[in-house]
Design a protein around this motif. Structure first.
Motif, mmCIF file in Angstrom:
data_model
loop_
_atom_site.group_PDB
_atom_site.id
_atom_site.type_symbol
_atom_site.label_atom_id
_atom_site.label_comp_id
_atom_site.label_asym_id
_atom_site.label_seq_id
_atom_site.Cartn_x
_atom_site.Cartn_y
_atom_site.Cartn_z
ATOM 1 N N TRP A 1 15.502 4.074 -2.167
ATOM 2 C CA TRP A 1 15.182 3.222 -3.318
ATOM 3 C C TRP A 1 13.861 3.675 -3.915
ATOM 4 O O TRP A 1 12.891 3.922 -3.182
ATOM 5 C CB TRP A 1 15.070 1.762 -2.894
ATOM 6 N N HIS A 2 13.794 3.749 -5.235
ATOM 7 C CA HIS A 2 12.545 4.126 -5.895
ATOM 8 C C HIS A 2 11.580 2.942 -5.965
ATOM 9 O O HIS A 2 10.359 3.129 -6.022
ATOM 10 C CB HIS A 2 12.838 4.646 -7.304
ATOM 11 N N VAL A 3 12.137 1.738 -5.964
ATOM 12 C CA VAL A 3 11.334 0.516 -6.000
ATOM 13 C C VAL A 3 11.485 -0.198 -4.652
ATOM 14 O O VAL A 3 12.592 -0.636 -4.305
ATOM 15 C CB VAL A 3 11.788 -0.411 -7.148
ATOM 16 N N ASN A 4 10.402 -0.317 -3.910
ATOM 17 C CA ASN A 4 10.486 -0.853 -2.548
ATOM 18 C C ASN A 4 11.096 -2.241 -2.480
ATOM 19 O O ASN A 4 11.837 -2.557 -1.549
ATOM 20 C CB ASN A 4 9.087 -0.878 -1.915
ATOM 21 N N LEU B 1 12.955 5.182 9.274
ATOM 22 C CA LEU B 1 12.633 4.404 8.071
ATOM 23 C C LEU B 1 11.299 4.866 7.511
ATOM 24 O O LEU B 1 10.364 5.151 8.274
ATOM 25 C CB LEU B 1 12.571 2.917 8.420
ATOM 26 N N HIS B 2 11.188 4.920 6.186
ATOM 27 C CA HIS B 2 9.986 5.460 5.546
ATOM 28 C C HIS B 2 9.618 4.664 4.310
ATOM 29 O O HIS B 2 10.475 4.306 3.501
ATOM 30 C CB HIS B 2 10.253 6.913 5.128
ATOM 31 N N THR B 3 8.342 4.341 4.165
ATOM 32 C CA THR B 3 7.798 3.824 2.909
ATOM 33 C C THR B 3 6.723 4.795 2.446
ATOM 34 O O THR B 3 5.932 5.284 3.250
ATOM 35 C CB THR B 3 7.222 2.406 3.060
ATOM 36 N N ARG B 4 6.667 5.044 1.138
ATOM 37 C CA ARG B 4 5.911 6.180 0.625
ATOM 38 C C ARG B 4 4.633 5.794 -0.101
ATOM 39 O O ARG B 4 4.621 4.890 -0.939
ATOM 40 C CB ARG B 4 6.798 7.009 -0.318
ATOM 41 N N PHE B 5 3.565 6.493 0.234
ATOM 42 C CA PHE B 5 2.311 6.511 -0.524
ATOM 43 C C PHE B 5 2.217 7.919 -1.098
ATOM 44 O O PHE B 5 1.968 8.872 -0.369
ATOM 45 C CB PHE B 5 1.130 6.202 0.389
ATOM 46 N N ALA B 6 2.462 8.049 -2.396
ATOM 47 C CA ALA B 6 2.630 9.376 -2.993
ATOM 48 C C ALA B 6 1.336 10.172 -3.004
ATOM 49 O O ALA B 6 0.303 9.701 -3.479
ATOM 50 C CB ALA B 6 3.161 9.237 -4.415
ATOM 51 N N THR B 7 1.411 11.405 -2.462
ATOM 52 C CA THR B 7 0.318 12.365 -2.605
ATOM 53 C C THR B 7 0.777 13.553 -3.446
ATOM 54 O O THR B 7 0.033 14.493 -3.652
ATOM 55 C CB THR B 7 -0.158 12.864 -1.221
ATOM 56 N N SER B 8 2.032 13.501 -3.906
ATOM 57 C CA SER B 8 2.557 14.446 -4.889
ATOM 58 C C SER B 8 3.280 13.604 -5.936
ATOM 59 O O SER B 8 3.074 12.398 -6.010
ATOM 60 C CB SER B 8 3.495 15.456 -4.214
ATOM 61 N N GLY B 9 4.123 14.192 -6.741
ATOM 62 C CA GLY B 9 4.768 13.473 -7.824
ATOM 63 C C GLY B 9 5.516 12.231 -7.365
ATOM 64 O O GLY B 9 6.076 12.191 -6.260
ATOM 65 N N LYS B 10 5.542 11.208 -8.219
ATOM 66 C CA LYS B 10 6.195 9.942 -7.880
ATOM 67 C C LYS B 10 7.666 9.903 -8.310
ATOM 68 O O LYS B 10 8.291 8.848 -8.268
ATOM 69 C CB LYS B 10 5.436 8.781 -8.519
ATOM 70 N N GLU B 11 8.221 11.053 -8.687
ATOM 71 C CA GLU B 11 9.618 11.096 -9.094
ATOM 72 C C GLU B 11 10.533 10.687 -7.934
ATOM 73 O O GLU B 11 10.198 10.844 -6.765
ATOM 74 C CB GLU B 11 10.004 12.503 -9.571
ATOM 75 N N GLY C 1 0.803 -1.214 0.000
ATOM 76 C CA GLY C 1 0.000 0.000 0.000
ATOM 77 C C GLY C 1 0.834 1.261 0.000
ATOM 78 O O GLY C 1 0.304 2.371 -0.103
ATOM 79 N N ASN C 2 2.157 1.118 0.145
ATOM 80 C CA ASN C 2 3.069 2.267 0.186
ATOM 81 C C ASN C 2 4.269 1.959 -0.711
ATOM 82 O O ASN C 2 5.411 1.861 -0.252
ATOM 83 C CB ASN C 2 3.526 2.535 1.619
ATOM 84 N N GLN C 3 4.009 1.796 -2.002
ATOM 85 C CA GLN C 3 4.991 1.274 -2.941
ATOM 86 C C GLN C 3 5.714 2.351 -3.745
ATOM 87 O O GLN C 3 6.361 2.038 -4.749
ATOM 88 C CB GLN C 3 4.302 0.307 -3.907
ATOM 89 N N ASP C 4 5.649 3.599 -3.318
ATOM 90 C CA ASP C 4 6.216 4.688 -4.114
ATOM 91 C C ASP C 4 7.599 5.117 -3.647
ATOM 92 O O ASP C 4 8.035 6.237 -3.904
ATOM 93 C CB ASP C 4 5.261 5.892 -4.106
ATOM 94 N N GLY C 5 8.300 4.228 -2.966
ATOM 95 C CA GLY C 5 9.663 4.524 -2.544
ATOM 96 C C GLY C 5 9.916 4.103 -1.111
ATOM 97 O O GLY C 5 8.992 4.032 -0.293
ATOM 98 N N CYS C 6 11.177 3.802 -0.821
ATOM 99 C CA CYS C 6 11.576 3.384 0.526
ATOM 100 C C CYS C 6 12.936 4.006 0.819
ATOM 101 O O CYS C 6 13.806 4.071 -0.064
ATOM 102 C CB CYS C 6 11.662 1.861 0.602
ATOM 103 N N GLY C 7 13.120 4.460 2.046
ATOM 104 C CA GLY C 7 14.403 5.039 2.403
ATOM 105 C C GLY C 7 14.592 5.109 3.899
ATOM 106 O O GLY C 7 13.650 4.990 4.669
ATOM 107 N N TYR C 8 15.841 5.297 4.296
ATOM 108 C CA TYR C 8 16.133 5.433 5.724
ATOM 109 C C TYR C 8 17.247 6.450 5.923
ATOM 110 O O TYR C 8 18.032 6.751 5.018
ATOM 111 C CB TYR C 8 16.557 4.095 6.327
ATOM 112 N N SER C 9 17.309 6.987 7.130
ATOM 113 C CA SER C 9 18.437 7.785 7.577
ATOM 114 C C SER C 9 18.883 7.203 8.905
ATOM 115 O O SER C 9 18.049 6.864 9.751
ATOM 116 C CB SER C 9 18.045 9.260 7.750
ATOM 117 N N ALA C 10 20.188 7.070 9.087
ATOM 118 C CA ALA C 10 20.726 6.474 10.310
ATOM 119 C C ALA C 10 21.779 7.391 10.915
ATOM 120 O O ALA C 10 22.432 8.170 10.215
ATOM 121 C CB ALA C 10 21.322 5.101 10.026
ATOM 122 N N MET C 11 21.928 7.290 12.236
ATOM 123 C CA MET C 11 22.962 8.022 12.943
ATOM 124 C C MET C 11 24.086 7.066 13.300
ATOM 125 O O MET C 11 23.839 5.976 13.823
ATOM 126 C CB MET C 11 22.389 8.648 14.221
#
Length: 333
Positions: free
Chosen positions: A53-56, A109-119, A32-42
């Motif tokens: 990643w653009h593809v989860n 950590l974040h998985t995206r459900f796009a509400t703006s552009g999917k770029e 349900g949140n297939q529009d990108g995945c990413g993380y930031s770590a300390m």
């Protein structure tokens, strides 16, 4: 509209288990949140690093960067005086900072459900200097706010966070909230002059954010829905000992290195509007700032595990009570 996870206090004893947990959470949060995945770590030295990643399904698997311009290609581009340009290859992966997997102490950590552009440029986290941000929600007045590196409403929160120096003074989160129309749950990794490396977790009164204490990780894990944490723990043989709800209109600051709690700050996510009555006298009226569509509410219901189709029900309310709903901060569109 997306799903998030944040945790701190990871150390040498728990790091291997934490990475296994993080990778499973990326899978768990993606449906349900297939529009990108990413993380930031300390890292333990206080620096941040991360990947997008653009593809989860490629998260933590594909790390192939776009090929750089080699010497021959560069000379050809120069020779033809700008008449030819390099063919753009779609970006599917990027990284920032030095990937210090063996010294990670905190992560968002974040998985995206796009509400703006999917770029790809709209894939979280967003980073400015030593500060990164992930966000679940919708900022409806983003067009009136500053976006420098994307067309994503979430970036506006990061720019406000940096502008008002929340890293150095958590109470300045009120200045950020005053500018935001919509709803939000966020995780920020940053450097504070007073406290060093910190993780800030904050949410308004309309966003979902829950938490669980995971025994094997010996820390609190924050996520959009605690059921996602429980599902991953079940697969990995880990134990959720306690479940919690994150308080509304609250910023929690945690030491990103050892996980100790530094501060908790309350803010107001509604705005005071000055209005005039029929006699022209000024009155103050508190109203919600979050225009929530039927589709938004449907998605939030699904995040909480519901399977009711809310959209036709909510839209039908136009006929009997949209005025009442507006009075409670809802707008059906």
């Amino acid at each position: 509209m997306c799903k998030v996870m944040m945790m701190a206090g990871i150390n040498g004893e728990t790091r291997e288990k934490a990475w296994a947990f993080i990778k499973e959470m990326a899978k768990e949060l993606s449906p349900g949140n297939q529009d990108g995945c990413g993380y930031s770590a300390m890292a333990s030295d206080g620096s941040i690093f991360g990947e997008r990643w653009h593809v989860n399904s490629e998260a933590f698997i594909n790390r192939e960067l776009s090929p750089p311009i080699d010497e021959l290609e560069g000379s050809l581009l120069e020779q033809y005086l700008g008449a030819i340009k390099r063919k753009q290859v779609p970006i599917k992966y990027s990284k920032f900072g030095s990937l210090q997997f063996d010294s990670m102490t905190a992560i968002t950590l974040h998985t995206r459900f796009a509400t703006s552009g999917k770029e790809f440029m709209n894939t979280h986290p967003f980073v400015v200097g030593s500060t990164s941000l992930i966000h679940n929600g919708v900022i409806s007045n983003a067009a009136q706010l500053e976006m420098k590196q994307s067309t994503c409403d979430s970036e506006t929160i990061l720019n406000l966070y940096v502008k008002h120096k929340v890293s150095d003074s958590p109470k300045m989160i009120q200045r950020v909230a005053d500018k935001l129309y919509g709803y939000y749950a966020c995780g920020v990794l940053t450097q504070s002059k007073q406290y060093g490396a910190v993780l800030d977790v904050f949410k308004c009164d309309a966003a979902n954010l829950q938490a669980a204490y995971v025994k094997e990780l010996n820390t609190i894990v924050f996520s959009t829905n605690v059921n996602d944490i429980k599902s991953v723990c079940n697969r990995l043989g880990m134990t959720v000992v306690y479940e919690f709800l994150f308080d509304n209109d609250t910023l929690l600051r945690v030491d990103a290195i050892d996980g100790t709690v530094i501060d908790s700050v309350k803010f107001v996510s509604t705005q005071t509007h000055v209005v005039r009555d029929i006699k022209g006298k000024k009155q103050k009226q508190r109203v919600s700032k979050a225009p929530i569509t039927a589709r938004h509410l449907q998605h939030q219901c699904q995040q909480l595990g519901g399977d009711l189709d809310l959209i036709p029900v909510l839209r039908s309310l136009r006929k009997v009570g949209q005025r009442t709903l507006r009075g409670r901060g809802f707008v059906l569109v």
